[in-house]
Scaffold this motif. Structure first.
Motif, PDB file in Angstrom:
ATOM      1  N   PRO A   1     -61.693  -4.492  30.408  1.00 40.96           N
ATOM      2  CA  PRO A   1     -60.640  -5.518  30.483  1.00 40.96           C
ATOM      3  C   PRO A   1     -61.145  -6.929  30.738  1.00 40.96           C
ATOM      4  N   ALA A   2     -62.427  -7.097  30.996  1.00 41.84           N
ATOM      5  CA  ALA A   2     -63.026  -8.429  31.209  1.00 41.84           C
ATOM      6  C   ALA A   2     -62.334  -9.166  32.366  1.00 41.84           C
ATOM      7  N   ILE A   3     -62.259  -8.493  33.504  1.00 45.84           N
ATOM      8  CA  ILE A   3     -61.646  -9.102  34.684  1.00 45.84           C
ATOM      9  C   ILE A   3     -62.619 -10.098  35.311  1.00 45.84           C
ATOM     10  N   THR A   4     -62.132 -11.291  35.599  1.00 47.80           N
ATOM     11  CA  THR A   4     -62.927 -12.349  36.227  1.00 47.80           C
ATOM     12  C   THR A   4     -62.102 -12.982  37.345  1.00 47.80           C
ATOM     13  N   PRO A   5     -62.735 -13.794  38.219  1.00 46.38           N
ATOM     14  CA  PRO A   5     -61.958 -14.456  39.278  1.00 46.38           C
ATOM     15  C   PRO A   5     -60.807 -15.297  38.735  1.00 46.38           C
ATOM     16  N   SER A   6     -61.004 -15.929  37.587  1.00 48.93           N
ATOM     17  CA  SER A   6     -59.947 -16.767  37.012  1.00 48.93           C
ATOM     18  C   SER A   6     -58.992 -15.970  36.128  1.00 48.93           C
ATOM     19  N   GLN A   7     -59.315 -14.688  35.900  1.00 50.82           N
ATOM     20  CA  GLN A   7     -58.468 -13.850  35.044  1.00 50.82           C
ATOM     21  C   GLN A   7     -58.364 -12.455  35.664  1.00 50.82           C
ATOM     22  N   PRO A   8     -57.705 -12.366  36.809  1.00 55.96           N
ATOM     23  CA  PRO A   8     -57.697 -11.105  37.577  1.00 55.96           C
ATOM     24  C   PRO A   8     -56.987  -9.949  36.874  1.00 55.96           C
TER      25      PRO A   8
END
Length: 285
Positions: A253-260
């Protein structure tokens, strides 16, 4: 694993049999799932992760020496002493590259491959076997002699053959897309990944075109070293990613701090699934 296959293919071309050398046989029939592929076997031998083993395998194929391997061992297994790291690296070289006896590598699973790479690298006019690309003047034997910069020269043999693979495959894809009116445009290549922007309605036909281009490329490279057959295990991409964004894997899902919340997932389609959808035809339905 294109470069692994290419370097092993050079050894097979020397003996005249597909899978005729130990390292080639392992590359062709080894499986990540059951731990018999080159990366998994190296990981088991050295007591490191499979991802770290990839670094070791490729570095060895590109002719990295004992000192580099000792550094890798101490980086990947931080509790090792220098002596332990040297012993591990030495044992690995003995089992894979082998030992130099009367000027040739012997007794290792990759000995034939390294002999063939060195034969090309130290020849008077080193060229890739497929597109006959020549070595840069910066390391060419006519300016540097046959023995100096041998690591870089062997690296040329493998890496530049990988570039040949890329150019042949992209040319074949362009031909098929033009011939069968597939709306696709090359976006970016990342080492051995090819990323295209494709109209949604043409995605299945494009996946088939990409697989056919890959098959042609593998077959042509095999032909160029005198081998006129191609194992099914390397004929196709294991899967083609269908996604709306560039990421490592479409099932992440490519979870990142800016895209939780992550991104919607894409999918991977196999050659069997592609054939079912297209009925094996590139023609518009």
């Amino acid at each position: 694993m294109q470069e692994l296959w290419i370097s092993d293919l050079l050894a097979d071309g020397h003996v005249g049999i597909i899978g005729g050398t130990p390292s080639s046989f392992q590359t062709l029939v080894g499986s990540k799932e059951d731990g018999t592929d080159p990366h998994s076997m190296t990981a088991s031998l050295l007591g490191i992760s499979r991802d770290n083993a990839k670094t070791v395998v490729y570095s060895r194929r590109y002719s990295a020496g004992l000192k580099s391997m000792i550094n890798y061992m101490r980086e990947f297994r931080k509790t090792l002493t220098s002596a332990e790291a040297k012993q591990l690296a030495s044992d690995m070289f003995a089992k894979t590259k082998g030992k130099k006896i009367e000027g040739r590598w012997r007794l290792g699973t990759e000995s034939v491959m390294f002999n063939e790479l060195e034969r090309i690298a130290t020849s008077s006019d080193p060229r890739t076997p497929t597109l006959k690309r020549t070595m840069s003047d910066a390391i060419h034997p006519r300016f540097t002699g046959h023995k100096d910069y041998l690591t870089s020269k062997i690296n040329f043999c493998v890496q530049s053959s990988g570039v040949d693979f890329l150019h042949i495959c992209l040319t074949a894809v362009d031909y098929l897309c033009s011939k069968y009116d597939i709306d696709a445009r090359l976006c970016i290549t990342i080492h051995d990944e090819y990323r295209y922007i494709v109209l949604a309605k043409d995605s299945a036909r494009f996946c088939l075109a990409l697989q056919i281009a890959h098959l042609w490329t593998r077959a042509y490279i095999s032909y160029s070293v005198g081998l006129y057959d191609l194992p099914a295990s390397v004929a196709w991409f294991s899967g083609v990613d269908i996604d709306f964004t560039i990421r490592k894997s479409p099932d992440k899902p490519a979870i990142t701090p800016s895209q939780p919340l992550g991104l919607p997932l894409g999918r991977v389609t196999t050659i069997q699934e592609i054939l079912e959808v297209t009925n094996g035809s590139l023609l518009k339905s």
